[in-house]
Write an enzyme that holds these catalytic residues in place. Structure first.
Site, short mmCIF file in Angstrom:
data_model
loop_
_atom_site.label_atom_id
_atom_site.label_comp_id
_atom_site.label_asym_id
_atom_site.label_seq_id
_atom_site.Cartn_x
_atom_site.Cartn_y
_atom_site.Cartn_z
N ARG A 66 0.89 -1.16 0.00
CA ARG A 66 0.00 0.00 0.00
C ARG A 66 0.93 1.21 0.00
O ARG A 66 1.97 1.22 0.66
CB ARG A 66 -0.89 0.00 1.24
CG ARG A 66 -1.59 -1.35 1.46
CD ARG A 66 -3.10 -1.24 1.53
NE ARG A 66 -3.73 -2.52 1.86
CZ ARG A 66 -4.40 -3.26 0.98
NH1 ARG A 66 -4.51 -2.90 -0.28
NH2 ARG A 66 -4.97 -4.39 1.36
N GLY B 25 -6.56 -3.76 -7.56
CA GLY B 25 -7.95 -3.45 -7.26
C GLY B 25 -8.23 -1.96 -7.25
O GLY B 25 -7.56 -1.18 -7.96
N ASP C 294 -11.96 -9.07 -3.72
CA ASP C 294 -13.26 -8.47 -3.34
C ASP C 294 -14.24 -8.46 -4.52
O ASP C 294 -15.45 -8.40 -4.31
CB ASP C 294 -13.06 -7.03 -2.84
CG ASP C 294 -12.06 -6.96 -1.69
OD1 ASP C 294 -11.80 -8.00 -1.07
OD2 ASP C 294 -11.53 -5.87 -1.44
N GLY D 117 -13.44 -9.55 1.93
CA GLY D 117 -14.20 -8.87 0.88
C GLY D 117 -14.29 -7.37 1.09
O GLY D 117 -14.96 -6.68 0.35
N GLY E 217 -24.20 -24.14 0.40
CA GLY E 217 -25.51 -24.44 0.98
C GLY E 217 -25.71 -23.83 2.36
O GLY E 217 -26.30 -24.45 3.25
N ARG F 211 -36.58 -26.89 12.61
CA ARG F 211 -37.00 -27.72 11.45
C ARG F 211 -36.32 -29.08 11.45
O ARG F 211 -36.53 -29.88 10.55
CB ARG F 211 -36.67 -26.99 10.14
CG ARG F 211 -37.51 -25.76 9.86
CD ARG F 211 -37.51 -25.40 8.38
NE ARG F 211 -36.20 -25.13 7.81
CZ ARG F 211 -35.51 -23.99 7.95
NH1 ARG F 211 -36.01 -23.01 8.67
NH2 ARG F 211 -34.34 -23.83 7.38
N ARG G 142 -20.27 -21.92 16.94
CA ARG G 142 -18.82 -21.63 16.95
C ARG G 142 -18.49 -20.73 15.76
O ARG G 142 -19.22 -20.72 14.77
CB ARG G 142 -18.00 -22.91 16.83
CG ARG G 142 -18.32 -23.98 17.83
CD ARG G 142 -17.81 -23.64 19.21
NE ARG G 142 -18.22 -24.67 20.16
CZ ARG G 142 -17.47 -25.71 20.50
NH1 ARG G 142 -16.27 -25.86 19.97
NH2 ARG G 142 -17.90 -26.59 21.37
O1 F6P Z 1 -8.96 -5.75 -0.81
C1 F6P Z 1 -8.49 -7.04 -0.59
C2 F6P Z 1 -8.50 -7.38 0.88
O2 F6P Z 1 -8.03 -8.69 1.08
C3 F6P Z 1 -9.87 -7.21 1.56
O3 F6P Z 1 -10.74 -8.29 1.33
C4 F6P Z 1 -9.45 -7.05 3.01
O4 F6P Z 1 -10.42 -6.33 3.74
C5 F6P Z 1 -8.17 -6.27 2.89
O5 F6P Z 1 -7.66 -6.48 1.59
C6 F6P Z 1 -7.13 -6.64 3.89
O6 F6P Z 1 -6.08 -5.76 3.75
P1 F6P Z 1 -4.72 -5.89 4.56
O7 F6P Z 1 -4.04 -7.13 4.09
O8 F6P Z 1 -3.97 -4.65 4.23
O9 F6P Z 1 -5.12 -6.00 6.00
#
Ligand code: F6P
Length: 308
Positions: free
Chosen positions: A57, A87, A112, A155, A170, A196, A232
């Site tokens: 990043r 992304g 994502d 995600g 499922g 159920r 859990r």
């Molecule tokens: O955008 C991809 C992703 O894996 C997301 O699903 C997740 O929220 C984020 O990056 C995690 O980022 P980092 O590895 O910087 O914590």
């Protein structure tokens, strides 16, 4: 991503161009960690996850001064076009570079699957399959011990992975940010499955959901008796980003990487090459930057019927 790196490299070399690796994404553009890439250097990587180039990043790239430094570094190497595999953050950066006049083509890669301009991004299918494998494995204990399990998958703010894996696995309940449901709603679905006579209940939770695993567990602790099943939690976290990519992801990455090179060869840039209705389609990066594409919450109703 490695299949895309390989496709871009070999596609470019095949056209008689030079190819370069930028290490660690935009951080490498700023740090000038750029080196020539040969065909053999991208051998034996198509079956591996992540990226051999490294990723990071890089908030500095959002600043005009950071991008100016990156452009100077590219010019010093005589590099005249860039393929950006990534992304939303990456493609917002590539849109800025394009706006500033540098030829760039984006390749969508994010588990994502929330990018505009493509129906599917590199990595999503693999993440779905890893999540699904976890669901299938948890079902063994759930059914044998008559328990409920809540599985949290990644995600960011998009429920695509949870929705697809939940349908394929499922699940009794799927919680995604596109359809905010409360812990008491989820608990009632688990309790109803118990009433159920189901032998188990599986809940798939996207990390961006209002009903996260912590909120669900808090509710469960206070309402155990009414829920019936023992509940859990399993949080998959970065597990869904690791391991070997699926065949679908490798083919997608190869198609998109090759298409990125073909796009540049046709003299076009400032575009994201994606897959729309299974055809390669280019969308202006300016339309993609800053937008996200939600998961199709309409599928939740189908999933609900399948869980009766
Ligand atoms: O955008 C991809 C992703 O894996 C997301 O699903 C997740 O929220 C984020 O990056 C995690 O980022 P980092 O590895 O910087 O914590």
């Amino acid at each position: 991503m490695n299949a895309a790196v390989r496709a871009v490299t070999r596609g470019a070399l095949g056209k008689g161009w030079e190819a370069f690796a930028v290490r660690n994404g935009y951080a490498g553009l700023l740090a000038n960690t750029i080196e020539p890439l040969m065909a053999r250097a991208v051998g034996g990587i198509v079956q591996t996850g992540g990226t051999v180039l490294g990723s990071a990043r890089c908030p500095e790239f959002a600043q005009p001064s950071g991008r100016a430094q990156a452009l100077r570094n590219l010019a010093s190497r005589g590099i005249d076009a860039l393929v950006v595999i990534g992304g939303n953050g990456s493609q917002t950066g590539s849109a800025s570079l394009a706006r500033e006049g540098f030829p760039v083509v984006g390749v969508p890669s994010t588990i994502d699957n929330d990018l505009h301009g493509t129906d599917v991004s590199i990595g999503a299918d693999t993440a779905i399959n890893i999540t699904l494998e976890a669901i299938d494995r948890l079902r063994t204990t759930a059914s044998s011990h008559q328990r409920a399990f809540a599985v949290e998958t990644m995600g960011r703010d998009c429920g695509y992975i949870a929705l697809m894996a939940g349908i394929a696995g499922g699940a009794e309940v799927i919680a995604i940010p596109e359809n905010q449901i409360t812990p008491s709603f989820v608990a009632e679905k688990i309790a109803a499955a118990y009433r159920r006579g189901k032998t188990h209940a599986l809940v798939v939770i996207a990390e961006g959901s209002k009903c996260g695993v912590n909120e669900l567990m808090q509710h469960y602790e206070a309402n155990k008796e009414a829920i019936g099943f023992d509940l859990r939690v399993t949080r998959l976290g970065h597990v869904v980003r690791g391991g070997a990519p699926t065949a679908a992801d490798r083919v997608l990455a190869t198609r998109l990487g090759a298409a990125a090179v073909d796009t540049l060869a046709a003299g076009k840039h400032g575009l994201l090459v994606g897959l729309l209705r299974n055809e390669i389609a280019a969308t202006p990066l300016a339309e993609i930057a800053g937008r996200t594409r939600p998961a199709d919450a309409k599928l939740l109703e189908m999933a609900r019927v399948m869980a009766i």
